[in-house]
Motif scaffolding. Structure first.
Motif, PDB file in Angstrom:
ATOM      1  N   GLN A  26       0.835  -1.206   0.000  1.00 45.12           N
ATOM      2  CA  GLN A  26       0.000   0.000   0.000  1.00 45.12           C
ATOM      3  C   GLN A  26       0.869   1.255   0.000  1.00 45.12           C
ATOM      4  O   GLN A  26       0.560   2.232  -0.691  1.00 45.12           O
ATOM      5  N   ARG A  30       0.496   1.900  -3.566  1.00 46.07           N
ATOM      6  CA  ARG A  30      -0.857   2.398  -3.319  1.00 46.07           C
ATOM      7  C   ARG A  30      -1.930   1.432  -3.820  1.00 46.07           C
ATOM      8  O   ARG A  30      -2.892   1.823  -4.501  1.00 46.07           O
ATOM      9  N   ASN A  34      -5.991  -8.678  -1.829  1.00 46.65           N
ATOM     10  CA  ASN A  34      -6.759  -9.461  -0.855  1.00 46.65           C
ATOM     11  C   ASN A  34      -6.178 -10.841  -0.631  1.00 46.65           C
ATOM     12  O   ASN A  34      -6.278 -11.410   0.456  1.00 46.65           O
ATOM     13  N   LYS A 121      -5.524  -3.184  10.263  1.00 46.18           N
ATOM     14  CA  LYS A 121      -6.889  -3.657   9.984  1.00 46.18           C
ATOM     15  C   LYS A 121      -7.948  -2.872  10.760  1.00 46.18           C
ATOM     16  O   LYS A 121      -8.962  -3.430  11.192  1.00 46.18           O
ATOM     17  N   ASP A 123     -10.054  -1.075   9.584  1.00 48.12           N
ATOM     18  CA  ASP A 123     -11.293  -1.081   8.805  1.00 48.12           C
ATOM     19  C   ASP A 123     -12.259  -2.142   9.326  1.00 48.12           C
ATOM     20  O   ASP A 123     -13.451  -2.119   8.989  1.00 48.12           O
ATOM     21  N   SER A 150      -5.049   0.904   8.184  1.00 47.84           N
ATOM     22  CA  SER A 150      -5.729  -0.106   7.366  1.00 47.84           C
ATOM     23  C   SER A 150      -4.972  -0.233   6.057  1.00 47.84           C
ATOM     24  O   SER A 150      -4.977   0.698   5.245  1.00 47.84           O
ATOM     25  N   LYS A 152      -5.862  -2.073   3.796  1.00 47.21           N
ATOM     26  CA  LYS A 152      -6.893  -2.244   2.763  1.00 47.21           C
ATOM     27  C   LYS A 152      -7.372  -0.906   2.221  1.00 47.21           C
ATOM     28  O   LYS A 152      -7.435  -0.692   1.002  1.00 47.21           O
ATOM     29  N   THR A 153      -7.691   0.029   3.111  1.00 41.85           N
ATOM     30  CA  THR A 153      -8.214   1.334   2.679  1.00 41.85           C
ATOM     31  C   THR A 153      -7.103   2.367   2.493  1.00 41.85           C
ATOM     32  O   THR A 153      -7.321   3.404   1.883  1.00 41.85           O
ATOM     33  N   GLY A 154      -5.942   2.087   3.058  1.00 43.65           N
ATOM     34  CA  GLY A 154      -4.842   3.040   3.003  1.00 43.65           C
ATOM     35  C   GLY A 154      -4.820   3.998   4.186  1.00 43.65           C
ATOM     36  O   GLY A 154      -3.898   4.823   4.304  1.00 43.65           O
ATOM     37  N   ASN A 155      -5.806   3.891   5.086  1.00 49.95           N
ATOM     38  CA  ASN A 155      -5.897   4.795   6.221  1.00 49.95           C
ATOM     39  C   ASN A 155      -4.621   4.775   7.073  1.00 49.95           C
ATOM     40  O   ASN A 155      -4.219   3.724   7.581  1.00 49.95           O
TER      41      ASN A 155
END
Length: 210
Positions: A26, A30, A34, A121, A123, A150, A152-155
């Protein structure tokens, strides 16, 4: 040839399946996979960022969390200036393992290694078993930076790496590192070399004025 002021070597550690490889992917690309395969040994990535108007190249080594690869990955602690200590906020076991990972980083890494605790994680809030307050308390007790992310979301993914780089830059500015030691995890880049030459040239010109 790309120009940077400093190169920082990071190592990413923690149990299997906490999202270490996804945090690396990420940050560098970016994107999120999964179905990311378990890391076998060590994976590598790099990205440049700007800290205090300086270009910093971050060189990141993502390690396998499985016990069978521990003897391989221990060698990567040497010469690392920072470690991302990753756990899964939905997995209590990955949090319990943190003390062992901290001990290993401090035993095998350099004495000035900067550690950041990364609760990944976030998210999956409805599955959370490690509260932010519990993790922050653990970080405070162990003198760690702390952030939740996260992959997954990039947060907060960028912030995890960049906040660590800012802490390292602050230590450099306070002369807390021996930059002549090649094992400190920091390499002076060609940009800093040019800056030092420019400062010397300006000083020489100033001395020549009547």
């Amino acid at each position: 040839m790309s120009s940077y002021s400093y190169l920082f070597k990071y190592i990413i550690i923690g149990d299997s399946a906490v999202g270490k490889s996804c945090l690396l992917l990420q940050f560098t690309d970016r994107r999120f996979k999964n179905d990311h395969d378990l890391t076998i040994g060590v994976e590598f990535g790099a990205r440049t960022v700007s800290i205090n108007d300086k270009t910093i190249k971050l060189q990141m080594w993502d390690t396998a969390g499985q016990e069978s690869f521990r003897s391989i990955t221990r060698s990567y602690y040497r010469g690392a200036v920072a470690a991302l200590l990753v756990y899964d906020i939905t997995n209590r076991d990955s949090f319990v393992s943190l003390s062992r990972w901290i001990s290993e980083a401090r035993a095998h890494g350099n004495k000035d290694i900067t550690l950041i605790l990364v609760g990944n994680k976030n998210d999956l809030e409805e599955q959370r078993v490690i509260s932010t307050e519990e993790a922050q308390s653990f970080a405070d007790q162990n003198n760690l930076l702390f952030i939740e992310t996260s992959a997954k979301t990039g947060n907060n993914v960028d912030a995890a790496y960049i906040n660590t780089a800012k802490a390292i830059m602050s230590k450099i500015e306070n002369a807390e590192y021996d930059l002549s030691n090649e094992h400190c995890g920091i390499k002076i880049g060609n940009a800093s070399f040019k800056e030092s030459l420019q400062r010397k040239s300006m000083a020489d010109k100033a001395e020549c004025k009547c």
